[in-house]
Design a protein around this motif. Structure first.
Motif, PDB file in Angstrom:
ATOM      1  N   PRO A 198       0.819  -1.222   0.000  1.00 46.33           N
ATOM      2  CA  PRO A 198       0.000   0.000   0.000  1.00 46.33           C
ATOM      3  C   PRO A 198       0.846   1.262   0.000  1.00 46.33           C
ATOM      4  N   ASN A 199       0.290   2.299  -0.610  1.00 43.84           N
ATOM      5  CA  ASN A 199       1.018   3.551  -0.750  1.00 43.84           C
ATOM      6  C   ASN A 199       0.123   4.722  -0.372  1.00 43.84           C
ATOM      7  N   GLY A 200      -0.549   5.357  -1.342  1.00 40.26           N
ATOM      8  CA  GLY A 200      -1.381   6.506  -1.060  1.00 40.26           C
ATOM      9  C   GLY A 200      -2.636   6.147  -0.289  1.00 40.26           C
ATOM     10  N   ILE A 201      -3.161   7.139   0.460  1.00 38.95           N
ATOM     11  CA  ILE A 201      -4.344   6.906   1.286  1.00 38.95           C
ATOM     12  C   ILE A 201      -5.108   8.223   1.408  1.00 38.95           C
ATOM     13  N   ALA A 202      -6.447   8.130   1.417  1.00 32.96           N
ATOM     14  CA  ALA A 202      -7.279   9.336   1.496  1.00 32.96           C
ATOM     15  C   ALA A 202      -8.634   8.967   2.070  1.00 32.96           C
ATOM     16  N   LEU A 203      -9.362   9.991   2.531  1.00 31.47           N
ATOM     17  CA  LEU A 203     -10.715   9.849   3.046  1.00 31.47           C
ATOM     18  C   LEU A 203     -11.684  10.606   2.158  1.00 31.47           C
ATOM     19  N   SER A 204     -12.894  10.055   1.979  1.00 32.17           N
ATOM     20  CA  SER A 204     -13.947  10.785   1.283  1.00 32.17           C
ATOM     21  C   SER A 204     -14.354  11.984   2.134  1.00 32.17           C
ATOM     22  N   PRO A 205     -14.989  13.008   1.554  1.00 30.08           N
ATOM     23  CA  PRO A 205     -15.340  14.203   2.334  1.00 30.08           C
ATOM     24  C   PRO A 205     -16.249  13.913   3.518  1.00 30.08           C
ATOM     25  N   ASP A 206     -17.125  12.901   3.400  1.00 31.37           N
ATOM     26  CA  ASP A 206     -17.984  12.563   4.537  1.00 31.37           C
ATOM     27  C   ASP A 206     -17.324  11.571   5.496  1.00 31.37           C
ATOM     28  N   GLU A 207     -16.071  11.189   5.181  1.00 35.64           N
ATOM     29  CA  GLU A 207     -15.253  10.292   6.011  1.00 35.64           C
ATOM     30  C   GLU A 207     -15.873   8.906   6.186  1.00 35.64           C
ATOM     31  N   ARG A 208     -16.741   8.517   5.272  1.00 38.51           N
ATOM     32  CA  ARG A 208     -17.335   7.183   5.333  1.00 38.51           C
ATOM     33  C   ARG A 208     -16.606   6.171   4.458  1.00 38.51           C
ATOM     34  N   THR A 209     -15.667   6.664   3.637  1.00 37.13           N
ATOM     35  CA  THR A 209     -14.916   5.795   2.747  1.00 37.13           C
ATOM     36  C   THR A 209     -13.431   6.083   2.883  1.00 37.13           C
ATOM     37  N   LEU A 210     -12.650   5.028   3.012  1.00 36.91           N
ATOM     38  CA  LEU A 210     -11.188   5.114   3.058  1.00 36.91           C
ATOM     39  C   LEU A 210     -10.653   4.564   1.749  1.00 36.91           C
ATOM     40  N   TYR A 211      -9.818   5.363   1.069  1.00 34.44           N
ATOM     41  CA  TYR A 211      -9.219   4.943  -0.192  1.00 34.44           C
ATOM     42  C   TYR A 211      -7.753   4.587   0.034  1.00 34.44           C
ATOM     43  N   VAL A 212      -7.324   3.483  -0.584  1.00 33.07           N
ATOM     44  CA  VAL A 212      -5.933   3.043  -0.473  1.00 33.07           C
ATOM     45  C   VAL A 212      -5.448   2.612  -1.855  1.00 33.07           C
ATOM     46  N   GLY A 213      -4.290   3.109  -2.268  1.00 34.42           N
ATOM     47  CA  GLY A 213      -3.660   2.659  -3.495  1.00 34.42           C
ATOM     48  C   GLY A 213      -2.720   1.504  -3.201  1.00 34.42           C
ATOM     49  N   SER A 214      -2.960   0.350  -3.847  1.00 32.20           N
ATOM     50  CA  SER A 214      -2.132  -0.833  -3.575  1.00 32.20           C
ATOM     51  C   SER A 214      -2.332  -1.864  -4.675  1.00 32.20           C
ATOM     52  N   GLY A 215      -1.247  -2.497  -5.082  1.00 31.80           N
ATOM     53  CA  GLY A 215      -1.332  -3.581  -6.049  1.00 31.80           C
ATOM     54  C   GLY A 215      -1.870  -3.171  -7.406  1.00 31.80           C
ATOM     55  N   GLY A 216      -1.599  -1.931  -7.832  1.00 32.89           N
ATOM     56  CA  GLY A 216      -2.095  -1.469  -9.125  1.00 32.89           C
ATOM     57  C   GLY A 216      -3.579  -1.167  -9.127  1.00 32.89           C
ATOM     58  N   LYS A 217      -4.149  -0.945  -7.950  1.00 29.37           N
ATOM     59  CA  LYS A 217      -5.581  -0.661  -7.814  1.00 29.37           C
ATOM     60  C   LYS A 217      -5.785   0.403  -6.751  1.00 29.37           C
TER      61      LYS A 217
END
Length: 342
Positions: free
Chosen positions: A222-241
């Protein structure tokens, strides 16, 4: 004579390639008409600084003077401060590594034509109280900077084993911190004799406890990480996805579905939920539904490739882009979500 002719041809070719790269720099490739609501047709990329080591973690700080940008320079082991009047200064020394074993700390890498050591800080963010959080990669720790300038280690071990090297991090309004951990904190990376954890992972820090969200997410590191504005979703960049996790009110993550197939280093989200990811050397703009709306192209000559992004200025409508040896800015139509739930 032939040698000089060959050199002249090469110089001409490099100059032409550089000129084309400069023409492409800031070019907006539109994949969907919806991108026009994100980037104005006349949006232009600005070069703010160059000839740095490897830049990362752009983070805007509001202040009485109008605000300033902090960003990491990994091989310099420093956090720099850039002000709107163009002044560049050192904000913090030894920001990612405070030890003395420089022969074993930090992975070897490249930044353009330079061979470098990843000895310094990586991702930066703020907690809900406005304190600076650092992915102190070579210290293999997540660190908080207190109001008096002292450092508090928030996490450096999981189940008694040292982390591999925190890469990027986000904070929720609840105070929970999510971060990615990969092997770049150690010389020789996964083959380092100092490695103690034999998985990479996404982690959560909450109430002083460290919890593993998922090991080797998406089958990758895993590398990049972010939260949606309502903080209900966590995004993670990993494995080409880019993976999307659901977050509940108690900061528990579940799901881990694939939002879109693309590599991603750093990423941020605007107030309408669009992701801005450093993918394939540029910045991809992706809708909350996972549709690739468009790409901001940067020059790909001499290894200038994007590493992270961050929103800034008083209106949060400037997208700051770290690109290895360079720092750029481009204006956007939608303000960025504020870190730490601020």
């Amino acid at each position: 004579m032939k040698t000089w002719l060959t050199v002249a041809v090469l110089i001409t070719a490099v100059a032409a390639a550089w000129g084309q790269a400069q023409e492409d720099a800031g070019r907006i490739e539109r994949h969907d008409p919806a991108v026009d609501a994100v980037l104005a047709p006349d949006a232009r990329l600005e070069l703010l600084a160059g000839h740095l080591g490897m830049t990362e973690g752009p983070l805007w700080i509001d202040d009485a003077a109008g605000g300033h940008l902090l960003f990491s320079d990994i091989p310099a082991n420093a956090i720099y401060k850039w002000t709107p009047d163009g002044e560049l200064s050192v904000h913090m020394e030894e920001a990612g590594y405070t030890g003395d074993d420089i022969l074993n700390a930090g992975a070897q890498s490249t930044s353009g034509r330079r061979h470098i050591i990843l000895i310094g800080p990586n991702g930066l963010t703020l907690d809900p109280q406005g304190r600076l959080l650092i992915a102190a990669m070579a210290d293999r720790a997540v660190v908080r900077i207190e109001a008096d300038g002292s450092r508090t280690v928030l996490a450096d071990r999981f189940d008694g084993q040292r982390l591999n090297g925190p890469n990027d991090l986000v904070a929720r309004a609840s105070g929970a911190i999510f971060f990615t951990d990969m092997t770049a904190g150690m010389r020789y990376r996964g083959d380092s004799p100092s490695r103690e954890l034999f998985h990479t992972g996404v982690y959560r820090i909450k109430d002083g406890e460290l919890t593993l969200v998922e090991a080797d997410p998406g089958g990758g590191s895993p590398n990049g990480i972010a939260l949606s504005p309502d903080e209900r979703t966590l995004y993670v960049g990993s494995g080409g996805k880019i993976l999307a996790y659901d977050l509940d009110a108690d900061d528990n993550a579940s799901g881990g579905r694939v939002l879109i197939e693309t590599s991603s280093d750093g990423m941020k989200v605007d107030e309408q939920g669009n992701l801005y990811t450093t993918s394939h050397g540029g910045v991809w703009i992706i809708s909350p539904e996972g549709k690739h709306l468009g790409t901001i192209h940067l020059p790909d000559i001499l290894g200038v490739r994007t590493t992270n992004v961050g929103f800034g200025d008083a209106d949060r409508q400037s997208l700051y882009i770290t690109a290895r040896t360079h720092l750029y800015r481009i204006r956007v139509e939608i303000p960025g979500a504020r870190p730490g739930g601020a």
